[in-house]
Design an enzyme around this catalytic site. Structure first.
Site, short mmCIF file in Angstrom:
data_model
loop_
_atom_site.label_atom_id
_atom_site.label_comp_id
_atom_site.label_asym_id
_atom_site.label_seq_id
_atom_site.Cartn_x
_atom_site.Cartn_y
_atom_site.Cartn_z
N GLY A 9 -24.44 21.23 21.51
CA GLY A 9 -23.66 22.48 21.59
C GLY A 9 -23.44 23.09 20.21
N SER A 11 -24.74 25.57 18.92
CA SER A 11 -24.73 27.04 18.90
C SER A 11 -23.39 27.61 19.36
N GLY A 12 -22.49 26.76 19.84
CA GLY A 12 -21.19 27.24 20.31
C GLY A 12 -20.18 27.37 19.19
N GLN A 13 -18.96 27.79 19.57
CA GLN A 13 -17.91 27.99 18.56
C GLN A 13 -17.65 26.72 17.73
N ASP A 59 -32.42 20.15 26.34
CA ASP A 59 -31.28 20.35 27.24
C ASP A 59 -30.58 18.98 27.40
N LEU A 81 -20.46 18.21 22.11
CA LEU A 81 -19.70 19.45 22.34
C LEU A 81 -20.36 20.34 23.39
N SER A 85 -18.39 25.65 29.42
CA SER A 85 -17.00 25.53 28.96
C SER A 85 -16.06 26.60 29.49
N THR A 126 -10.46 17.71 27.09
CA THR A 126 -9.73 18.99 27.11
C THR A 126 -8.36 18.90 27.76
N GLU A 128 -7.36 20.90 29.80
CA GLU A 128 -7.53 21.29 31.21
C GLU A 128 -7.44 20.08 32.14
N TYR A 150 -14.24 22.66 36.31
CA TYR A 150 -14.39 22.33 34.88
C TYR A 150 -13.48 21.15 34.52
N LYS A 154 -14.66 17.33 33.37
CA LYS A 154 -14.29 16.80 32.04
C LYS A 154 -13.47 15.51 32.18
P1 NAP Z 1 -18.86 26.95 23.68
O1 NAP Z 1 -18.71 27.96 22.58
O2 NAP Z 1 -19.01 27.41 25.08
O3 NAP Z 1 -20.12 26.01 23.30
C1 NAP Z 1 -20.71 25.14 24.22
C2 NAP Z 1 -22.15 24.94 23.83
O4 NAP Z 1 -22.78 24.05 24.76
C3 NAP Z 1 -22.98 26.22 23.83
O5 NAP Z 1 -23.60 26.33 22.59
C4 NAP Z 1 -24.01 25.99 24.94
O6 NAP Z 1 -25.26 26.54 24.64
C5 NAP Z 1 -24.12 24.48 24.93
N1 NAP Z 1 -24.67 23.98 26.20
C6 NAP Z 1 -24.28 24.30 27.45
N2 NAP Z 1 -25.04 23.66 28.35
C7 NAP Z 1 -25.96 22.92 27.65
C8 NAP Z 1 -27.02 22.07 28.03
N3 NAP Z 1 -27.31 21.82 29.30
N4 NAP Z 1 -27.76 21.47 27.04
C9 NAP Z 1 -27.49 21.72 25.74
N5 NAP Z 1 -26.49 22.54 25.33
C10 NAP Z 1 -25.73 23.13 26.27
O7 NAP Z 1 -17.64 25.93 23.66
P2 NAP Z 1 -16.63 25.54 22.47
O8 NAP Z 1 -15.43 26.38 22.59
O9 NAP Z 1 -17.39 25.47 21.20
O10 NAP Z 1 -16.20 24.08 22.93
C11 NAP Z 1 -16.93 22.93 22.52
C12 NAP Z 1 -16.64 21.78 23.48
O11 NAP Z 1 -15.24 21.51 23.48
C13 NAP Z 1 -17.00 22.05 24.94
O12 NAP Z 1 -17.42 20.82 25.49
C14 NAP Z 1 -15.68 22.48 25.56
O13 NAP Z 1 -15.70 22.19 26.95
C15 NAP Z 1 -14.72 21.61 24.80
N6 NAP Z 1 -13.36 22.14 24.62
C16 NAP Z 1 -13.18 23.39 24.10
C17 NAP Z 1 -11.89 23.84 23.89
C18 NAP Z 1 -11.62 25.20 23.29
O14 NAP Z 1 -10.49 25.68 23.40
N7 NAP Z 1 -12.60 25.82 22.62
C19 NAP Z 1 -10.79 23.02 24.18
C20 NAP Z 1 -11.04 21.74 24.69
C21 NAP Z 1 -12.33 21.30 24.89
P3 NAP Z 1 -25.83 27.89 25.32
O15 NAP Z 1 -25.70 28.92 24.25
O16 NAP Z 1 -27.25 27.53 25.62
O17 NAP Z 1 -25.03 28.17 26.53
O1 F7E Z 2 -7.94 31.46 29.66
C1 F7E Z 2 -5.60 33.59 31.49
C2 F7E Z 2 -6.37 32.55 32.27
O2 F7E Z 2 -10.42 31.56 29.64
C3 F7E Z 2 -6.65 31.21 29.16
C4 F7E Z 2 -11.75 26.79 27.33
O3 F7E Z 2 -12.11 26.71 25.98
O4 F7E Z 2 -9.48 26.17 26.87
C5 F7E Z 2 -10.29 27.18 27.44
O5 F7E Z 2 -9.99 27.34 28.83
C6 F7E Z 2 -5.62 31.72 30.15
C7 F7E Z 2 -5.86 31.29 31.60
O6 F7E Z 2 -9.19 29.67 28.46
C8 F7E Z 2 -7.60 36.61 31.56
O7 F7E Z 2 -6.08 32.65 33.66
C9 F7E Z 2 -5.53 36.07 31.91
O8 F7E Z 2 -4.65 30.90 32.18
O9 F7E Z 2 -9.16 31.89 27.47
P1 F7E Z 2 -9.27 31.22 28.78
P2 F7E Z 2 -8.88 28.37 29.37
O10 F7E Z 2 -9.16 28.62 30.78
O11 F7E Z 2 -7.52 27.91 29.00
C10 F7E Z 2 -9.60 24.88 27.46
C11 F7E Z 2 -8.70 23.93 26.71
C12 F7E Z 2 -11.01 24.43 27.58
O12 F7E Z 2 -11.29 23.24 27.54
C13 F7E Z 2 -12.02 25.45 28.01
O13 F7E Z 2 -13.33 25.03 27.68
O14 F7E Z 2 -5.66 33.13 30.15
N1 F7E Z 2 -6.19 34.95 31.57
N2 F7E Z 2 -6.38 37.11 31.92
C14 F7E Z 2 -7.47 35.25 31.34
N3 F7E Z 2 -8.51 34.48 30.96
C15 F7E Z 2 -9.71 35.08 30.78
N4 F7E Z 2 -10.75 34.35 30.35
N5 F7E Z 2 -9.89 36.42 31.01
C16 F7E Z 2 -8.86 37.23 31.40
O15 F7E Z 2 -9.03 38.44 31.59
#
Ligand code: NAP
Ligand code: F7E
Length: 336
Positions: A9, A11-13, A59, A81, A85, A126, A128, A150, A154
């Site tokens: 991952g 390429s992700g954030q 992949d 990562l 997501s 997470t 979540e 999701y 996880k």
């Molecule tokens: P993100 O920006 O969505 O990055 C996820 C990456 O995974 C993307 O680059 C995606 O590539 C890659 N990916 C998806 N499916 C794949 C596959 N089958 N094989 C290889 N790569 C694949 O997510 P993030 O915010 O950086 O989060 C990183 C990790 O932390 C994730 O596992 C997420 O669930 C977890 N997490 C995030 C948060 C948060 O708030 N950001 C909080 C808790 C946990 P593509 O460009 O190809 O789709």
């Molecule tokens: O939503 C509400 C929505 O999509 C946050 C991922 O990184 O964090 C992330 O998941 C809240 C939710 O993030 C809109 O209903 C209202 O209650 O930004 P979100 P998430 O669902 O909390 C966790 C920790 C991860 O692990 C995940 O990978 O905001 N909400 N209005 C909205 N959400 C979105 N997306 N769009 C709306 O218009």
């Protein structure tokens, strides 16, 4: 010799910020990326590290290719990562979400167990998984109650990580990270959507933003701070699980209000529930309206971290306030 880290991952954030952090620490950084038309590695380019990382186009579900990579490279650290997501999409894509987020993890864990058992492994768990929260704030002992495909996917991978650690004595750690954001956040997530939507409104007063549940509360931190916690977990001698968050929560509405204030937009909130709107007090134009299409089949109403274990054992704490994070996101958006 430099230590070697694989980031799935990349390429992700988080992948991009973690790659930069590890390169600065002297690691040789490898990334796993599936081929996709939409991915132009804009995050790695933005951080100016695209040429410093070695990318494998595999992949996460290609288990034989994953196994040969783990066997041949003998990485010191593997950070998993990669994930589907976006919670909101996970109901419509429950099977893909489960395959990537659950089975993909076993592909890595099993390859490490069989072919490279001194590799240290990080699992991106997470908040979540707490879903319908059973206690507030949430710490490592809080019972899980996921509310989306999701969250369920996880939770499986979280327990598999614990299981491989306990069954095979592997160095596997799981970071239970609460929401973390940045200028490089994906456009579907609410913080990025709010900041870019309000910047669009500022540039063109006829544009407005549609959001779902404004009452949802999240513990939002800065991704740049959170990737340090991932490294600290693998840098320790003992693997473990850690909650990572700020210990402060805000509603979606509060996030909007802070961003509106920072952008110097004068506004008032009017109406209730599905009829709630944010209106400009300058010219009565619509800035935000609630739309049913962004509500989820089951919502996580509130999340709030108790990161005291990470504070104490990793020496980690969140360093960036929500206000500074929003300023950073606005600055990035306005510079585009
Ligand atoms: P993100 O920006 O969505 O990055 C996820 C990456 O995974 C993307 O680059 C995606 O590539 C890659 N990916 C998806 N499916 C794949 C596959 N089958 N094989 C290889 N790569 C694949 O997510 P993030 O915010 O950086 O989060 C990183 C990790 O932390 C994730 O596992 C997420 O669930 C977890 N997490 C995030 C948060 C948060 O708030 N950001 C909080 C808790 C946990 P593509 O460009 O190809 O789709
Ligand atoms: O939503 C509400 C929505 O999509 C946050 C991922 O990184 O964090 C992330 O998941 C809240 C939710 O993030 C809109 O209903 C209202 O209650 O930004 P979100 P998430 O669902 O909390 C966790 C920790 C991860 O692990 C995940 O990978 O905001 N909400 N209005 C909205 N959400 C979105 N997306 N769009 C709306 O218009």
């Amino acid at each position: 010799m430099s230590k070697k880290a694989l980031i799935t991952g990349i390429s992700g954030q988080d992948g991009a910020y973690l790659a930069k952090y590890l390169l600065d620490k002297g690691f040789k950084v490898y990334g796993l990326e599936r081929r996709s038309a939409s991915n132009d590695n804009f995050r790695l380019k933005y951080l100016d590290i695209l040429n410093e990382v070695n990318i494998f186009n595999i992949d996460l579900l290609e288990h034989t290719s994953i196994a040969s990579l783990i066997a041949s490279e003998q990485f010191d650290h593997v950070y998993n990562l990669a994930a589907q997501s976006f919670v909101g999409d996970s109901w419509n894509n429950a099977i893909t979400t489960s395959q990537i987020n659950s089975i993909g993890v076993v592909n890595l864990l099993d390859a490490i167990k069989q072919l490279s058992n001194t590799t240290k492994y990080y699992q991106a768990s997470t908040s979540e998984m707490f879903g319908l929260v059973q206690n507030t704030p949430q710490n490592e002992k809080t019972p899980f109650y996921p509310r989306s495909p999701y969250g369920v996917s996880k939770l499986y991978s979280h327990w598999m990580t614990v299981n491989y650690r306990e069954s095979f004595n592997l160095h596997c750690s799981s970071g239970i990270l609460f929401n973390h954001e940045s200028p490089l956040r994906g456009s579907q997530f609410v913080t990025k959507k709010i900041v870019s939507g309000l910047c669009d409104y500022l540039k063109d007063g006829n544009k407005y933003l549609e959001l779902g549940n404004l009452d949802a509360e999240r513990d939002w931190g800065y991704a740049g701070d959170y990737v340090k916690a991932m490294f600290l977990m693998l840098d320790k001698d003992d693997p473990d699980d850690y909650v990572i968050g700020t210990g402060k929560k805000h509603s979606v509405r509060e996030f909007c209000s802070i961003a509106l204030d920072k952008l110097n937009i004068k506004y008032s909130w009017e109406g209730q529930g599905i009829n709630e709107k944010c209106i400009s007090t300058k010219d009565n134009k619509l800035i935000i309206q609630v739309s049913e299409k962004f509500f989820r089949p089951a919502e996580v109403n509130e999340l709030l971290a108790d990161p005291s274990k990470a504070n104490k054992k990793l020496g980690w704490k969140s360093e960036t306030s929500l206000e500074s994070l929003i300023e950073m996101m606005i600055e990035f958006e306005l510079s585009k």
